[in-house]
Design a protein around this motif. Structure first.
Motif, PDB file in Angstrom:
ATOM      1  N   LYS A   1       3.829   9.301  -3.577  1.00  0.00           N
ATOM      2  CA  LYS A   1       3.651  10.603  -4.597  1.00  0.00           C
ATOM      3  C   LYS A   1       4.495  10.460  -5.446  1.00  0.00           C
ATOM      4  O   LYS A   1       4.642  11.198  -6.566  1.00  0.00           O
ATOM      5  CB  LYS A   1       3.301  11.878  -3.788  1.00  0.00           C
ATOM      6  CG  LYS A   1       2.133  11.835  -2.873  1.00  0.00           C
ATOM      7  CD  LYS A   1       0.798  12.224  -3.632  1.00  0.00           C
ATOM      8  CE  LYS A   1      -0.554  12.281  -2.771  1.00  0.00           C
ATOM      9  NZ  LYS A   1      -0.929  10.812  -2.176  1.00  0.00           N
TER      10      LYS A   1
ATOM     11  N   LYS B   1       0.954  -1.188   0.011  1.00  0.00           N
ATOM     12  CA  LYS B   1      -0.223   0.222   0.016  1.00  0.00           C
ATOM     13  C   LYS B   1       0.865   1.536  -0.015  1.00  0.00           C
ATOM     14  O   LYS B   1       0.738   2.156  -0.864  1.00  0.00           O
ATOM     15  CB  LYS B   1      -0.832  -0.048   1.146  1.00  0.00           C
ATOM     16  CG  LYS B   1      -1.926   0.900   1.192  1.00  0.00           C
ATOM     17  CD  LYS B   1      -2.792   0.774   2.482  1.00  0.00           C
ATOM     18  CE  LYS B   1      -3.904   1.985   2.760  1.00  0.00           C
ATOM     19  NZ  LYS B   1      -4.745   1.783   3.778  1.00  0.00           N
ATOM     20  N   THR B   2       2.070   1.192   0.859  1.00  0.00           N
ATOM     21  CA  THR B   2       2.706   2.366   0.850  1.00  0.00           C
ATOM     22  C   THR B   2       3.445   2.704  -0.465  1.00  0.00           C
ATOM     23  O   THR B   2       3.502   3.796  -0.828  1.00  0.00           O
ATOM     24  CB  THR B   2       3.937   2.306   1.979  1.00  0.00           C
ATOM     25  OG1 THR B   2       3.421   1.808   3.193  1.00  0.00           O
ATOM     26  CG2 THR B   2       4.659   3.552   2.068  1.00  0.00           C
TER      27      THR B   2
ATOM     28  N   SER C   1       2.490   1.534  -3.272  1.00  0.00           N
ATOM     29  CA  SER C   1       1.294   2.027  -4.307  1.00  0.00           C
ATOM     30  C   SER C   1       0.835   3.532  -4.294  1.00  0.00           C
ATOM     31  O   SER C   1       0.515   4.016  -5.394  1.00  0.00           O
ATOM     32  CB  SER C   1       0.167   1.191  -4.384  1.00  0.00           C
ATOM     33  OG  SER C   1       0.526  -0.182  -4.330  1.00  0.00           O
ATOM     34  N   GLN C   2       0.969   3.850  -3.082  1.00  0.00           N
ATOM     35  CA  GLN C   2       0.457   5.351  -2.929  1.00  0.00           C
ATOM     36  C   GLN C   2       1.466   6.316  -2.712  1.00  0.00           C
ATOM     37  O   GLN C   2       1.185   7.552  -2.399  1.00  0.00           O
ATOM     38  CB  GLN C   2      -0.536   5.283  -1.585  1.00  0.00           C
ATOM     39  CG  GLN C   2      -1.469   4.400  -1.835  1.00  0.00           C
ATOM     40  CD  GLN C   2      -2.670   4.368  -0.702  1.00  0.00           C
ATOM     41  OE1 GLN C   2      -2.490   5.052   0.133  1.00  0.00           O
ATOM     42  NE2 GLN C   2      -3.656   3.494  -0.855  1.00  0.00           N
TER      43      GLN C   2
ATOM     44  N   ARG D   1       6.917   6.491  -7.404  1.00  0.00           N
ATOM     45  CA  ARG D   1       6.352   5.174  -7.300  1.00  0.00           C
ATOM     46  C   ARG D   1       6.839   4.415  -8.737  1.00  0.00           C
ATOM     47  O   ARG D   1       6.671   4.873  -9.696  1.00  0.00           O
ATOM     48  CB  ARG D   1       4.802   5.403  -7.499  1.00  0.00           C
ATOM     49  CG  ARG D   1       3.910   4.291  -7.682  1.00  0.00           C
ATOM     50  CD  ARG D   1       2.416   4.691  -7.870  1.00  0.00           C
ATOM     51  NE  ARG D   1       1.564   3.680  -7.856  1.00  0.00           N
ATOM     52  CZ  ARG D   1       1.187   2.811  -8.812  1.00  0.00           C
ATOM     53  NH1 ARG D   1       1.588   2.827  -9.850  1.00  0.00           N
ATOM     54  NH2 ARG D   1       0.082   1.978  -8.510  1.00  0.00           N
TER      55      ARG D   1
ATOM     56  N   LYS E   1      -8.314  -1.936  -5.109  1.00  0.00           N
ATOM     57  CA  LYS E   1      -8.641  -0.441  -4.792  1.00  0.00           C
ATOM     58  C   LYS E   1      -7.969   0.096  -3.708  1.00  0.00           C
ATOM     59  O   LYS E   1      -7.666   1.038  -3.524  1.00  0.00           O
ATOM     60  CB  LYS E   1     -10.254  -0.647  -4.918  1.00  0.00           C
ATOM     61  CG  LYS E   1     -10.671   0.745  -5.427  1.00  0.00           C
ATOM     62  CD  LYS E   1     -12.193   0.583  -5.754  1.00  0.00           C
ATOM     63  CE  LYS E   1     -12.787   1.853  -6.325  1.00  0.00           C
ATOM     64  NZ  LYS E   1     -14.257   2.018  -6.306  1.00  0.00           N
ATOM     65  N   ARG E   2      -8.169  -0.741  -2.460  1.00  0.00           N
ATOM     66  CA  ARG E   2      -7.960  -0.143  -1.279  1.00  0.00           C
ATOM     67  C   ARG E   2      -6.395   0.136  -1.179  1.00  0.00           C
ATOM     68  O   ARG E   2      -5.989   1.067  -0.629  1.00  0.00           O
ATOM     69  CB  ARG E   2      -8.158  -1.193  -0.119  1.00  0.00           C
ATOM     70  CG  ARG E   2      -8.087  -0.628   1.220  1.00  0.00           C
ATOM     71  CD  ARG E   2      -8.872  -1.812   2.089  1.00  0.00           C
ATOM     72  NE  ARG E   2      -8.069  -3.158   2.295  1.00  0.00           N
ATOM     73  CZ  ARG E   2      -8.517  -4.331   2.066  1.00  0.00           C
ATOM     74  NH1 ARG E   2      -9.833  -4.390   1.464  1.00  0.00           N
ATOM     75  NH2 ARG E   2      -7.968  -5.300   2.008  1.00  0.00           N
ATOM     76  N   LYS E   3      -5.546  -0.814  -1.763  1.00  0.00           N
ATOM     77  CA  LYS E   3      -4.126  -0.656  -1.833  1.00  0.00           C
ATOM     78  C   LYS E   3      -3.535   0.359  -2.860  1.00  0.00           C
ATOM     79  O   LYS E   3      -2.706   1.234  -2.529  1.00  0.00           O
ATOM     80  CB  LYS E   3      -3.322  -1.838  -2.197  1.00  0.00           C
ATOM     81  CG  LYS E   3      -4.010  -2.985  -1.143  1.00  0.00           C
ATOM     82  CD  LYS E   3      -2.915  -3.240  -0.394  1.00  0.00           C
ATOM     83  CE  LYS E   3      -3.266  -4.663   0.435  1.00  0.00           C
ATOM     84  NZ  LYS E   3      -2.424  -5.023   1.506  1.00  0.00           N
ATOM     85  N   GLY E   4      -4.448   0.417  -4.001  1.00  0.00           N
ATOM     86  CA  GLY E   4      -3.934   1.368  -5.072  1.00  0.00           C
ATOM     87  C   GLY E   4      -2.886   0.688  -5.878  1.00  0.00           C
ATOM     88  O   GLY E   4      -2.215   1.359  -6.779  1.00  0.00           O
ATOM     89  N   CYS E   5      -2.810  -0.576  -5.950  1.00  0.00           N
ATOM     90  CA  CYS E   5      -1.810  -1.214  -6.759  1.00  0.00           C
ATOM     91  C   CYS E   5      -2.528  -1.340  -8.296  1.00  0.00           C
ATOM     92  O   CYS E   5      -3.823  -1.133  -8.409  1.00  0.00           O
ATOM     93  CB  CYS E   5      -1.489  -2.487  -6.367  1.00  0.00           C
ATOM     94  SG  CYS E   5      -2.578  -3.515  -6.069  1.00  0.00           S
TER      95      CYS E   5
END
Ligand code: CTP
Ligand code: CA
Length: 224
Positions: free
Chosen positions: A139, A133-134, A136-137, A142, A165-169
């Motif tokens: 700024k 998650k870190t 994936s998100q 990435r 969706k939750r993780k943003g991968c």
């Protein structure tokens, strides 16, 4: 090292792969961990290497050995894995195949707990960093492609889609590890690749074959 890299579609690409379980100490001789042989992560690292990628392979204490021709970074705990991932960035892609322990023991003892003297231990837990998650998100810096894994025992597509969706991968490689499938600890895997394009079910095949297919897809995505 450069001279040893294979010629292939991933030549010049740096890819980090996490693999294996993490061990979270209870005391110097005991730990909690997830079940993971590290076989799928090692296979992915091999397949990426064979396509010419420079692979940083960050592995917890796995049953299988790190492949030849990758930069292996052995770690124990989730927090060590997170630090190793941060140190390995930047990368063109990240594949997060590790079975990271969600919790660590909040106050691990620095001396061995004794049966007689200490009575039954009561463990308190703290949440580990979510590495996928870190990353994936992030700024800045990435990786262009971030791939997570999701081992589920039920409602695989629903759970893994929500997880993506939750993780943003970008992608999630989901699989059903309920005991009836016999996947856990075996040499085969049956996965569903979840991306912006929806859920794509792959037939059951060897973990090496899953890895090669995934590496091909990663090469195609990074070529765009
Ligand atoms: N992951 C991670 N760091 C964590 C936990 C998980 O990097 N602390 C990564 C795994 O390597 C995997 C993905 O996140 O690629 C999904 O892991 P999973 O355990 O399925 O997800 P969780 O969000 O921990 O959800 P669950 O409650 O189902 O365990
Ligand atoms: Ca988890």
């Amino acid at each position: 090292i450069a001279a040893k890299l294979a010629d292939g579609p991933l030549k010049g690409k740096r890819i980090l792969v996490t693999s294996g379980p993490t061990h979270e100490p209870i005391d110097p001789v005991r730990y909690i961990a997830n079940r993971s042989s590290g076989a799928q992560g090692a296979a992915v690292a091999c397949a990426l290497r064979d396509l010419g990628a420079e692979v940083v392979f960050i592995t917890g204490p796995a049953a299988v050995r790190p492949p030849e021709g990758v930069q292996a970074v052995p770690v124990e705990s989730a927090r060590e894995m997170e630090a190793a991932v941060q140190a390995a960035l930047p990368a063109d892609a990240g594949v997060f195949a590790a079975a990271v322990a969600d919790w660590r023991v909040a106050s691990a003892s620095d001396r061995k707990l004794k049966k007689s003297k200490d009575g039954l231990p009561v463990l308190e837990f703290a949440e580990n960093p979510d590495i996928l998650k870190t990353v994936s998100q992030m700024k800045n810096g990435r990786p262009g492609l971030v791939v997570g894994f999701a081992a589920e025992t039920n409602d695989v597509v629903e759970n893994a889609t929500a997880k993506r969706k939750r993780k943003g991968c970008d992608w999630i490689v989901a699989n059903d590890v309920s005991p009836a499938t016999g996947i856990m600890g075996g040499s085969e895997n049956a996965v569903i690749l979840i991306s912006d394009d929806g859920a794509e079910e792959w037939p059951r095949m060897g973990k090496g074959e899953v890895a090669r297919r995934l590496a091909d897809r990663i090469a195609a995505a990074l070529a765009k």
